[in-house]
Scaffold this motif. Structure first.
Motif, PDB file in Angstrom:
ATOM      1  N   GLN A   1       0.833  -1.209   0.000  1.00 26.11           N
ATOM      2  CA  GLN A   1       0.000   0.000   0.000  1.00 26.11           C
ATOM      3  C   GLN A   1       0.867   1.258   0.000  1.00 26.11           C
ATOM      4  O   GLN A   1       0.650   2.172  -0.802  1.00 26.11           O
ATOM      5  CB  GLN A   1      -0.918   0.017   1.222  1.00 26.11           C
ATOM      6  CG  GLN A   1      -2.036  -0.998   1.153  1.00 26.11           C
ATOM      7  CD  GLN A   1      -2.849  -0.992   2.420  1.00 26.11           C
ATOM      8  OE1 GLN A   1      -3.505   0.011   2.725  1.00 26.11           O
ATOM      9  NE2 GLN A   1      -2.813  -2.081   3.167  1.00 26.11           N
TER      10      GLN A   1
ATOM     11  N   ASP B   1      -4.633   1.111  -2.437  1.00 26.66           N
ATOM     12  CA  ASP B   1      -5.457   0.908  -1.244  1.00 26.66           C
ATOM     13  C   ASP B   1      -5.374  -0.548  -0.789  1.00 26.66           C
ATOM     14  O   ASP B   1      -4.756  -1.392  -1.454  1.00 26.66           O
ATOM     15  CB  ASP B   1      -6.898   1.361  -1.480  1.00 26.66           C
ATOM     16  CG  ASP B   1      -7.636   0.559  -2.549  1.00 26.66           C
ATOM     17  OD1 ASP B   1      -7.284  -0.611  -2.817  1.00 26.66           O
ATOM     18  OD2 ASP B   1      -8.597   1.114  -3.114  1.00 26.66           O
ATOM     19  N   ALA B   2      -5.996  -0.835   0.347  1.00 27.49           N
ATOM     20  CA  ALA B   2      -5.914  -2.162   0.953  1.00 27.49           C
ATOM     21  C   ALA B   2      -6.481  -3.240   0.030  1.00 27.49           C
ATOM     22  O   ALA B   2      -5.909  -4.342  -0.068  1.00 27.49           O
ATOM     23  CB  ALA B   2      -6.651  -2.174   2.293  1.00 27.49           C
TER      24      ALA B   2
ATOM     25  N   ALA C   1      -3.989  -3.910  -2.766  1.00 22.70           N
ATOM     26  CA  ALA C   1      -2.837  -4.623  -2.208  1.00 22.70           C
ATOM     27  C   ALA C   1      -3.176  -6.100  -2.012  1.00 22.70           C
ATOM     28  O   ALA C   1      -2.369  -6.977  -2.343  1.00 22.70           O
ATOM     29  CB  ALA C   1      -2.397  -3.989  -0.896  1.00 22.70           C
TER      30      ALA C   1
END
Length: 154
Positions: free
Chosen positions: A31, A37-38, A41
């Protein structure tokens, strides 16, 4: 990129275990370093695990797309975790070996095609944006150390 690994027979349970493997610190690093973003990722990490499964279960060289290669670089930085991951799931270390100029010049794109075909064979049509190869012609190597070429993975 050339990955040589011995042929291995993996059952569904071991593949399920591999795909269930998580690494919170790697996800956080992806990230931060890649500015994603999560969710992106996590998607990238899932694709990395797919690629490493292919690399770890074939004798022939395979090549990751650029984004997956970048995730691989970041995973390798967690050296003990990466080594443990390789040992646990493949019984050996999967080395990252970039191509040199001679190997790049000699490549006909078959490694990319093989990587895509094997991934499709094992995982089906799972190709996300992370599976995009960088150059303009699938039959030629573009000259990067990953020897990446464009292949339509869809």
């Amino acid at each position: 990129m050339n990955v040589m690994a011995s042929e291995a027979c993996h059952d569904v349970a071991s593949l399920k275990d591999l795909m269930g493997f998580q690494h919170r610190r790697l996800l956080e690093r992806l990230q931060k370093k890649l500015g994603i973003d999560a969710e992106d990722a996590q998607d990238l990490f899932e694709d990395l695990k797919r690629f490493l499964f292919i690399a770890g279960t074939t004798r022939e060289p395979v090549a990751p797309p650029e984004r997956i290669d970048e995730a691989w670089h970041n995973f390798i930085l967690f050296t003990r975790d990466y080594e443990d991951f390789c040992e646990k799931f493949f019984g050996k270390f999967i080395h990252h070996k970039p191509y040199g100029p001679e190997e790049i010049a000699a490549n006909d794109g078959s490694i990319i095609k093989r990587t895509i075909a094997r991934t499709r064979e094992v995982f089906g049509n799972v190709f996300s944006k992370n599976w995009s190869y960088a150059a303009a012609d699938c039959d030629q190597c573009a000259g990067s150390t990953n020897c990446q070429s464009t292949c339509n993975t869809q």
